[in-house]
Design an enzyme around this catalytic site. Sequence first.
Site, PDB file in Angstrom:
ATOM      1  N   ASP A  46       0.848  -1.196   0.000  1.00  0.00           N
ATOM      2  CA  ASP A  46       0.000   0.000   0.000  1.00  0.00           C
ATOM      3  C   ASP A  46       0.881   1.243   0.000  1.00  0.00           C
ATOM      4  O   ASP A  46       1.724   1.409   0.881  1.00  0.00           O
ATOM      5  CB  ASP A  46      -0.907  -0.029   1.241  1.00  0.00           C
ATOM      6  CG  ASP A  46      -1.689   1.253   1.432  1.00  0.00           C
ATOM      7  OD1 ASP A  46      -1.942   1.948   0.424  1.00  0.00           O
ATOM      8  OD2 ASP A  46      -2.045   1.554   2.590  1.00  0.00           O
ATOM      9  N   ASP A 105      -4.183   3.833   2.806  1.00  0.00           N
ATOM     10  CA  ASP A 105      -5.597   3.505   2.998  1.00  0.00           C
ATOM     11  C   ASP A 105      -5.798   2.057   3.423  1.00  0.00           C
ATOM     12  O   ASP A 105      -6.933   1.605   3.589  1.00  0.00           O
ATOM     13  CB  ASP A 105      -6.417   3.833   1.755  1.00  0.00           C
ATOM     14  CG  ASP A 105      -6.071   2.952   0.554  1.00  0.00           C
ATOM     15  OD1 ASP A 105      -5.108   2.153   0.645  1.00  0.00           O
ATOM     16  OD2 ASP A 105      -6.756   3.074  -0.484  1.00  0.00           O
ATOM     17  N   ASP A 155      -1.837  -1.258  -3.834  1.00  0.00           N
ATOM     18  CA  ASP A 155      -2.139  -0.510  -5.051  1.00  0.00           C
ATOM     19  C   ASP A 155      -0.956  -0.548  -6.016  1.00  0.00           C
ATOM     20  O   ASP A 155       0.093  -1.133  -5.731  1.00  0.00           O
ATOM     21  CB  ASP A 155      -2.509   0.933  -4.702  1.00  0.00           C
ATOM     22  CG  ASP A 155      -1.534   1.580  -3.726  1.00  0.00           C
ATOM     23  OD1 ASP A 155      -0.310   1.354  -3.868  1.00  0.00           O
ATOM     24  OD2 ASP A 155      -1.983   2.297  -2.808  1.00  0.00           O
ATOM     25  N   ASP A 193      -4.834 -10.115 -15.597  1.00  0.00           N
ATOM     26  CA  ASP A 193      -5.936 -11.050 -15.403  1.00  0.00           C
ATOM     27  C   ASP A 193      -7.064 -10.671 -16.360  1.00  0.00           C
ATOM     28  O   ASP A 193      -7.442  -9.495 -16.466  1.00  0.00           O
ATOM     29  CB  ASP A 193      -6.445 -10.976 -13.963  1.00  0.00           C
ATOM     30  CG  ASP A 193      -6.557 -12.343 -13.319  1.00  0.00           C
ATOM     31  OD1 ASP A 193      -7.161 -13.218 -13.957  1.00  0.00           O
ATOM     32  OD2 ASP A 193      -6.052 -12.536 -12.207  1.00  0.00           O
ATOM     33  N   ASP A 213      -9.294 -16.099 -16.493  1.00  0.00           N
ATOM     34  CA  ASP A 213     -10.043 -16.638 -15.362  1.00  0.00           C
ATOM     35  C   ASP A 213     -11.139 -17.587 -15.849  1.00  0.00           C
ATOM     36  O   ASP A 213     -11.925 -17.241 -16.735  1.00  0.00           O
ATOM     37  CB  ASP A 213     -10.655 -15.464 -14.588  1.00  0.00           C
ATOM     38  CG  ASP A 213     -11.302 -15.864 -13.295  1.00  0.00           C
ATOM     39  OD1 ASP A 213     -10.580 -16.221 -12.353  1.00  0.00           O
ATOM     40  OD2 ASP A 213     -12.542 -15.811 -13.221  1.00  0.00           O
ATOM     41  N   GLU A 230      -7.052 -20.530 -16.942  1.00  0.00           N
ATOM     42  CA  GLU A 230      -7.465 -21.223 -15.717  1.00  0.00           C
ATOM     43  C   GLU A 230      -8.647 -22.114 -16.078  1.00  0.00           C
ATOM     44  O   GLU A 230      -9.664 -21.628 -16.575  1.00  0.00           O
ATOM     45  CB  GLU A 230      -7.873 -20.227 -14.639  1.00  0.00           C
ATOM     46  CG  GLU A 230      -8.242 -20.914 -13.332  1.00  0.00           C
ATOM     47  CD  GLU A 230      -9.053 -20.041 -12.387  1.00  0.00           C
ATOM     48  OE1 GLU A 230      -8.935 -20.230 -11.176  1.00  0.00           O
ATOM     49  OE2 GLU A 230      -9.825 -19.183 -12.866  1.00  0.00           O
ATOM     50  N   HIS A 251      -4.076 -16.960  -5.279  1.00  0.00           N
ATOM     51  CA  HIS A 251      -5.010 -16.171  -4.470  1.00  0.00           C
ATOM     52  C   HIS A 251      -6.235 -16.968  -4.041  1.00  0.00           C
ATOM     53  O   HIS A 251      -6.996 -16.499  -3.183  1.00  0.00           O
ATOM     54  CB  HIS A 251      -5.455 -14.944  -5.259  1.00  0.00           C
ATOM     55  CG  HIS A 251      -6.216 -15.276  -6.506  1.00  0.00           C
ATOM     56  ND1 HIS A 251      -5.619 -15.843  -7.615  1.00  0.00           N
ATOM     57  CD2 HIS A 251      -7.521 -15.162  -6.812  1.00  0.00           C
ATOM     58  CE1 HIS A 251      -6.533 -16.046  -8.542  1.00  0.00           C
ATOM     59  NE2 HIS A 251      -7.698 -15.639  -8.089  1.00  0.00           N
ATOM     60  N   ASP A 252      -6.437 -18.159  -4.601  1.00  0.00           N
ATOM     61  CA  ASP A 252      -7.599 -18.991  -4.267  1.00  0.00           C
ATOM     62  C   ASP A 252      -7.240 -20.191  -3.395  1.00  0.00           C
ATOM     63  O   ASP A 252      -8.133 -20.965  -3.031  1.00  0.00           O
ATOM     64  CB  ASP A 252      -8.269 -19.515  -5.546  1.00  0.00           C
ATOM     65  CG  ASP A 252      -9.054 -18.442  -6.285  1.00  0.00           C
ATOM     66  OD1 ASP A 252      -9.533 -17.501  -5.630  1.00  0.00           O
ATOM     67  OD2 ASP A 252      -9.170 -18.548  -7.515  1.00  0.00           O
TER      68      ASP A 252
END
Length: 585
Positions: free
Chosen positions: A39, A43, A47, A116, A224, A287, A359-360
Amino acid sequence: MRADGGMDPATAPSPTGAESAPWWTRAVVYQVYPRSFMDSDGDGIGDLGGILQRLDHLTDLGVDVLWLSPVYPSPQADNGYDISDYTDIDPLFGSLAQLDELIAALHARGMKLVMDLVVNHTSDAHPWFLESKSSKDSPKRDWYWWRPPRDGMAAGDPGAEPTNWQSFFSGPTWTLDEASGEYYLHLFDRRQPDLNWENPQVRHAVYEMMRWWLDRGVDGFRMDVINMISKAVGPAGELHDGPPIPGSALGSGYASFICGPRIHEFLQEMHREVFAGRSEALLTVGEMPGVTVEQARQFTDPARAEVDMVFQFEHVGLDHGTSKWEVHPLRMRDLKASFGRWQTGLADVGWNSLYWDNHDQPRAVSRFGDDSPQYRRDSATCLATLLHLHRGTPYVYQGQELGMANYPFTSLEEFADVESLNHHVHAVSAGHDPAEVLAALRTSSRDNARTPVQWDASPNAGFTTGRPWLAVNPDHVEWNAAAQREDQTSVFAHYRRLIALRHDDPVVALGDFHLLVPEHDEVYAFTRSLAGSALLVVCNVSRTPHDLAALLPESVGAELVLGNLPEDDTAQLRPWEARVLRLPT
């Protein structure tokens, strides 16, 4: 020419034909999940500015490609996998100007950027869906899947949904639009309506968008759930009930939308319309939950011009019962059989992608390794060696190179993932013990992979000066990049050596694969061979020492190329030890 006077691996002459192989055979991809990487504005959400600040980390690691999870405008129902505008950047993550800066900075460092691509579905806030929903007569009505209730049933009645398909995020795949009295299809969350790829206008709008990104300098796409874009449609446009099929780490899929009847046609058309003429410089990976070896051969056969490689889910489903929430101990012989089947199946046609984490998925060191204080470092490096020495393109998920582990969740309030929260609601409503449901979330939730990257030992792990969107793992005080950067025995240092070995030795990228001791439950061993050169890879995936010479006599006298533990002269393979040995020619 390198600064040390040696030849760059990408240009060095080779008697093995490695110089004519696609560039991605010797590449390593690093996945950035931007919310949790770094970050830059305080916040609490990662990013593009934060990614730019940490590019030296990727350079030091030696990776070739940055795969960027979605940063497009989105209501964030599924953390950006619900896109409301395909050709902009969400202010949460920065701006198009920063994305351009990132592309330029990566290219200057000799790295590529893969974006992605999420085109099985959009957000329900996308202008396409808002127009589609506005009227049954809308010119975009057929851009999505709208269907009336089942024959003889009223809209809203229990079981009136057009098919029996179940969402990967729990519940039916159909949501009723009260205004029109019709249901729309969403294989995932209700806020992620599926695009109708049967409509050529949809396809060509997607292709136009993809060309726009490539013209901007993007070097390819991770697509995806791309094998779900073709649904089995009847002659009159009807969709039918279907039996569930296993094989998806997301849950069970349905034969009606897993590798549907037009999937190859759609991907070949995409290649012609988007990639033809520039595909050699790009990377395309699909994927594909539920994909088989035989199907993957077709998808990745260069002569068919579809995709370069696929993400398959077979190995990350081996510890599942009836769903991902029912976890069983993994039998190593099952993992060997699975990896071996894919290595053999794609040996002469196609290509493998290699991964433990993304990430999954829960963190590999907690799932497949041993995250106890005694063995965490050793098992993290052992698993890395095992994976990276296979034939295929390795993918490193952020924090994996540091040995990051699962988060010690204690309450439901600590979770943020829509899949996890939906499962809790449905499971508890169905009468399951809330404590058991919480235990399943603790083990299998996607939030395990999404805690902020651990840069240093400061209160927020150096990730943010604000309040992180998801809690930082308390073990960051010990497990962080700053502590590992100058430590030559660290997980980070071992990843650097693995990546350099792939770059430098063609046998790692292109060598034949041969599995050894397939029935052994604690030692994973195989050879890689190419043009007279051969490597023996031996990994002890347990706490039990093993007599290496007795188990693999060919190891005696072999030269140690790379190991994850201090070198010794004994023939004993120590707990979680990995050795890469060069066999005599």
